[in-house]
Scaffold this motif. Structure first.
Motif, mmCIF file in Angstrom:
data_model
loop_
_atom_site.group_PDB
_atom_site.id
_atom_site.type_symbol
_atom_site.label_atom_id
_atom_site.label_comp_id
_atom_site.label_asym_id
_atom_site.label_seq_id
_atom_site.Cartn_x
_atom_site.Cartn_y
_atom_site.Cartn_z
ATOM 1 N N LEU A 282 0.817 -1.213 0.000
ATOM 2 C CA LEU A 282 0.000 0.000 0.000
ATOM 3 C C LEU A 282 0.853 1.266 0.000
ATOM 4 O O LEU A 282 0.332 2.360 -0.220
ATOM 5 N N THR A 283 2.146 1.135 0.222
ATOM 6 C CA THR A 283 3.039 2.302 0.154
ATOM 7 C C THR A 283 3.610 2.507 -1.248
ATOM 8 O O THR A 283 4.235 3.528 -1.513
ATOM 9 N N SER A 285 2.287 2.891 -4.444
ATOM 10 C CA SER A 285 1.793 3.952 -5.322
ATOM 11 C C SER A 285 2.300 5.327 -4.873
ATOM 12 O O SER A 285 2.750 6.116 -5.719
ATOM 13 N N PRO A 286 2.246 5.665 -3.571
ATOM 14 C CA PRO A 286 2.841 6.943 -3.154
ATOM 15 C C PRO A 286 4.326 7.055 -3.483
ATOM 16 O O PRO A 286 4.789 8.106 -3.936
ATOM 17 N N LEU A 309 -0.316 13.180 0.769
ATOM 18 C CA LEU A 309 -0.577 11.872 0.179
ATOM 19 C C LEU A 309 -2.070 11.600 0.241
ATOM 20 O O LEU A 309 -2.637 11.454 1.333
ATOM 21 N N ILE A 311 -4.783 9.084 -0.129
ATOM 22 C CA ILE A 311 -4.785 7.622 -0.085
ATOM 23 C C ILE A 311 -6.138 7.092 0.359
ATOM 24 O O ILE A 311 -6.970 7.833 0.900
ATOM 25 N N ASP A 312 -6.369 5.809 0.140
ATOM 26 C CA ASP A 312 -7.578 5.164 0.636
ATOM 27 C C ASP A 312 -7.563 5.146 2.165
ATOM 28 O O ASP A 312 -6.508 4.913 2.780
ATOM 29 N N HIS A 315 -5.684 2.508 4.328
ATOM 30 C CA HIS A 315 -4.240 2.538 4.547
ATOM 31 C C HIS A 315 -3.894 2.923 5.983
ATOM 32 O O HIS A 315 -2.856 2.509 6.519
ATOM 33 N N LEU A 372 -1.237 13.152 5.512
ATOM 34 C CA LEU A 372 -2.041 12.110 4.894
ATOM 35 C C LEU A 372 -3.466 12.608 4.715
ATOM 36 O O LEU A 372 -4.048 13.187 5.641
ATOM 37 N N HIS A 383 -5.593 0.757 -4.451
ATOM 38 C CA HIS A 383 -4.140 0.665 -4.342
ATOM 39 C C HIS A 383 -3.443 1.913 -4.868
ATOM 40 O O HIS A 383 -2.234 2.041 -4.737
ATOM 41 N N ALA A 385 -2.776 6.168 -5.546
ATOM 42 C CA ALA A 385 -2.549 7.336 -4.695
ATOM 43 C C ALA A 385 -2.333 8.564 -5.571
ATOM 44 O O ALA A 385 -1.845 8.459 -6.701
ATOM 45 N N ASN A 402 -0.969 4.255 -9.811
ATOM 46 C CA ASN A 402 -1.730 3.098 -9.336
ATOM 47 C C ASN A 402 -0.970 1.820 -9.648
ATOM 48 O O ASN A 402 -0.868 1.408 -10.805
#
Length: 458
Positions: A282-283, A285-286, A309, A311-312, A315, A372, A383, A385, A402
């Motif tokens: 999950l890190t 894409s950033p 960032l 993000i979903d 996360h 965040l 997935h 960002a 992505n």
């Protein structure tokens, strides 16, 4: 002893256990396409890479010491020059393969599909003298089962606190092992029923040695389930969907579907996602978005006033340790990783994830300029960002990335995985054995047995 097998299933979940068992036991080599075989070989190549490298981790020392009494067994502990019993080998190799958190993922499963199933079918295949073709087919079958069940359970299981690698991985391993043992639908259903009581793993232990232990336990527990089911051990034949079964107790938001809604669709292994950064997926894409912004605008830490960032929200429960103190915690510390990526750290290198870097004042200073912004996302976009930066010169820059989309260029993927394998394996087993192992893995389905391969990686 009479075993009760009839009950009122969870609404919409009729005969899920039987459906998974029937499909996996009927799956054959002829059912696997050339594409599925290639993706499966890639998954095994990646598994051997991260397992060989993971054998240097402290948790490997602890586990080998704990299970040294079985060191005369028939199965290889990868890169440790020792043997073990079937179950101990599956536990150790499964745990070690997830130790670096550098192994593959699949969005259908919401976890790491290869580590439990590969650890189990490789150990069982080695012990039984099975061919590479037999093992590869069993691997694909087990992989499919864990992903299809994971897809039915959606996000709720994972968001509720369960680690899908440990839970769904136990079912996948049971199905893969039952397939390699040649079990029919009835015995495979028993294996899945046993697995329903053994499936476990809590996300609270992310950032510790216990997270990879989930993969090892899934490998071992699924193997035990398949082996004892083959001997006549009983379980509920509807243990997944029955009241007080797996779905009712662990899968809020479950939506039933056919095991293979479209029989002609690609198999789940063809949606595998590989890691090229040694941290929580999950890190990624950033990290990729930050690297892209650096390339586009030629910027570094001194140029950035604030980095956001997008993000979903999920996360926040997985990879957002605010102040990591150890190298292992860095892998689940998104803000810290963002700062390291902005500073140009090599996030693919294992040495980057050190206690020293976790406590580095420079990285901490950059981390404090990272915020965040959780934003709900759906499907593969979960997935992804968006990373935006406010630069000190007044400019605003932003990019999206992505990593949740499987590769379309499989040849390029293979080249990247070969490079990853060489970089991780050579420092541990040497160049000659690395080349030998690579050659065997790339023609895995042609191997008459696993003996030569396991000797090369031992």
């Amino acid at each position: 002893m009479e075993v009760q097998t009839q009950s009122t299933a969870k609404p919409g979940a009729e005969a899920i256990t039987q459906g998974l068992a029937g499909w996996s036991s009927a799956f054959t080599t002829a059912s696997a396409t050339a594409s599925a075989d290639q993706w499966a070989r890639h998954a095994l190549l990646d598994w051997f890479a991260v397992t060989i490298a993971g054998a240097r981790e402290p948790l490997a020392d602890i586990l080998v010491e704990e299970f040294k009494a079985s060191a005369s067994g028939p199965c290889t502990i990868v890169a440790r020059n020792t043997k073990a019993s079937l179950h101990d080998a599956a536990l150790v190799n499964g745990t070690v393969s997830h130790a670096l958190d550098y192994d593959d993922v699949n969005r259908l499963m919401h976890g790491h599909p290869t580590v439990p199933v590969a650890a189990a079918v490789l150990a069982l295949g080695e012990m039984l003298g099975k061919s590479g073709r037999d093992v590869l087919t069993a691997f694909i079958a087990g992989y499919e089962v864990e992903c299809r069940l994971g897809n039915m359970c959606g996000d709720g299981h994972y968001e509720h606190g369960f680690h899908a690698t440990g839970t769904f991985g136990t079912f996948g391993t049971a199905a893969g092992a039952a397939h390699l043992l040649g079990r029919d639908t009835g015995r495979t259903a028993m294996a899945l029923g046993i697995a329903a009581s053994e499936a476990s793993g809590l996300k609270i232990n992310f950032g510790t040695m216990t997270k990879p232990l989930h993969a090892g336990k899934a490998a071992m527990n699924g193997l035990i389930a398949a082996r004892i089911a083959a001997r006549g051990f009983t379980a509920r034949a509807d243990a997944i969907e029955a009241p007080q079964g797996f779905l009712q107790t662990q899968a809020p938001g479950f939506v039933a579907e056919a095991v293979r809604p479209d029989p002609k669709a690609p198999l789940a292994v063809e949606e595998n996602l590989f890691k090229y950064h040694a941290a929580c997926y999950l890190t990624h894409s950033p990290i990729e978005a930050i690297r892209e912004l650096k390339r586009q605008h030629n910027i570094g830490p001194d140029d950035v006033k604030l980095m956001t960032l997008h993000i979903d929200p999920g996360h926040l429960k997985v990879c957002c340790i605010p102040e990591p103190k150890t190298g292992l915690e860095i892998k689940f510390a998104l803000s810290h990783l963002a700062g390291m990526a902005l500073a140009g750290a090599d996030t693919s290198a294992l040495s980057t994830y050190s206690d020293e870097n976790a406590n580095d004042p420079g990285y901490i200073a950059i981390r404090q300029r990272v915020q965040l912004a959780p934003e709900p996302r759906e499907g593969r976009a979960r997935h992804g960002a968006d990373v935006s930066m406010e630069l000190k010169d007044g400019r605003q820059v932003k990019v999206s990335f992505n990593v949740g989309i499987p590769a379309s260029d499989v040849a390029a993927q293979e080249a990247k995985l070969v490079a990853k394998f060489n970089s991780l394996a050579e420092p541990v087993i040497g160049r000659a054995k690395t080349r030998t192992a690579l050659d065997m893995i790339m023609r895995f389905d042609e191997l008459p047995s696993l003996k030569g391969l396991m000797e090369a990686v031992a």
